[in-house]
Scaffold this motif. Sequence first.
Motif, PDB file in Angstrom:
ATOM      1  N   CYS A 149       0.839  -1.197   0.000  1.00 37.79           N
ATOM      2  CA  CYS A 149       0.000   0.000   0.000  1.00 37.79           C
ATOM      3  C   CYS A 149       0.877   1.251   0.000  1.00 37.79           C
ATOM      4  CB  CYS A 149      -0.925   0.001   1.209  1.00 37.79           C
ATOM      5  SG  CYS A 149      -1.924   1.509   1.387  1.00 37.79           S
ATOM      6  N   THR A 155      -0.728  -4.614   2.971  1.00 31.70           N
ATOM      7  CA  THR A 155      -1.068  -5.344   1.751  1.00 31.70           C
ATOM      8  C   THR A 155      -2.417  -6.013   1.958  1.00 31.70           C
ATOM      9  OG1 THR A 155      -0.245  -6.925   0.117  1.00 31.70           O
ATOM     10  CG2 THR A 155       0.087  -7.483   2.441  1.00 31.70           C
ATOM     11  N   LEU A 159      -7.007  -4.506  -3.819  1.00 32.66           N
ATOM     12  CA  LEU A 159      -6.342  -3.203  -3.828  1.00 32.66           C
ATOM     13  C   LEU A 159      -7.109  -2.212  -4.695  1.00 32.66           C
ATOM     14  CD1 LEU A 159      -4.547  -2.734  -6.741  1.00 32.66           C
ATOM     15  CD2 LEU A 159      -3.482  -4.790  -5.807  1.00 32.66           C
ATOM     16  N   HIS A 167      -3.539   1.100  -3.195  1.00 29.30           N
ATOM     17  CA  HIS A 167      -3.947   1.442  -1.835  1.00 29.30           C
ATOM     18  C   HIS A 167      -4.754   0.279  -1.264  1.00 29.30           C
ATOM     19  CE1 HIS A 167      -2.895   5.726  -2.507  1.00 29.30           C
ATOM     20  NE2 HIS A 167      -3.331   5.483  -3.727  1.00 29.30           N
ATOM     21  N   CYS A 168      -4.547  -0.015   0.006  1.00 34.74           N
ATOM     22  CA  CYS A 168      -5.354  -1.039   0.651  1.00 34.74           C
ATOM     23  C   CYS A 168      -6.765  -0.489   0.864  1.00 34.74           C
ATOM     24  CB  CYS A 168      -4.731  -1.477   1.970  1.00 34.74           C
ATOM     25  SG  CYS A 168      -4.771  -0.218   3.275  1.00 34.74           S
TER      26      CYS A 168
END
Length: 349
Positions: A149, A155, A159, A167-168
């Motif tokens: 991320c 992670t 995503l 980005h998470c």
Amino acid sequence: MQGEAKLEQRVVETAEKLLSKRKSVTALDVLSGIGWLPENMLKSWQQGRIPDLTTALPVSAEKLEFALDALHRWTREKALESSDIEHVGATRDRAVLRVASGELAGLEPLFRTQWLMPGLSEAKRAQVLARQRKAPDLVVSVALKDWTCADCGGTGDLLFMENEKPHCLDCADLGHLVFLPAGDTALTRRAKKASRLSAVVVRFNRSRKRSERQGLLVEEAALRSAEEQCLADEDVRERRRDRDRERRAHEDVEFTARFHTAITEMFPGCPPERARAIAEHAGRRGSGRVGRSAAGRELAERAVFLAVVASVRHLDTEYDDLLMAGVERQAARERIRTTIDAVLERWRS
């Protein structure tokens, strides 16, 4: 010039079809319709990965200007109503997107206009305008490899891409949503409608080279509400599904007959049983074959031709044996080209 006349004809024919079907037309609709704006390019622009859409189009500035001028002339001749629109991004901030900049900045007003069929009822006009104002779906991807991320360094299995960075879900403010797998149309529709925030989950299929929908992320309360609604009217929906199955079966029989006729008109020497088999194979619902494409459903000459060529390739040549022997796809096609041409020439007479 002949080239300009053909392009104007393509623009006008595409706009006519869009207006007839959707009761409105926009410049982006037309560019998509004539093949200049592929869906993956449009989605990349909506997701903020292409800042200036006009420079990414596979045509010159002069050609683009001519096409849009032809569209504008057509809208005036048709006396279409116009309405201002905004293009909103599939990003967390829902930023307003620009289509053109630099030397093409003067085209921006045309891209920010929706032309509507005159004489629509108030209810229909409101429906058409609402469809255009609808923001594109947020898209979350299934992770296919290790990733980190860009915000928190974490992670996960899913995503969200923005500005070319992963980005998470928590950092994308989507972590509170629950996953609803694809498959139940009514449940999906109701859950999405009830959820104030939602996102489409896709997975990239490497063999098909495209992203495929896996389901939705929705609010948990919205999913519970949708499940209760679906349980309450299951009998009604089952009867509707039965009617829809009968309708689709009838449509498939009718379409296959029309596709068969198109094949025999193009290739009168093709054996009737073979033409019927080609039509049934190419037009099988859910197959993703050329017969189910937009061009195929309209019985475009190119789509019919490709369906026949595909049949000849697999049934009348050694193509499949070559592939199984490890011959590269394009090389295999080159080796069988003369055989295909000979069969097609025989069927044309």
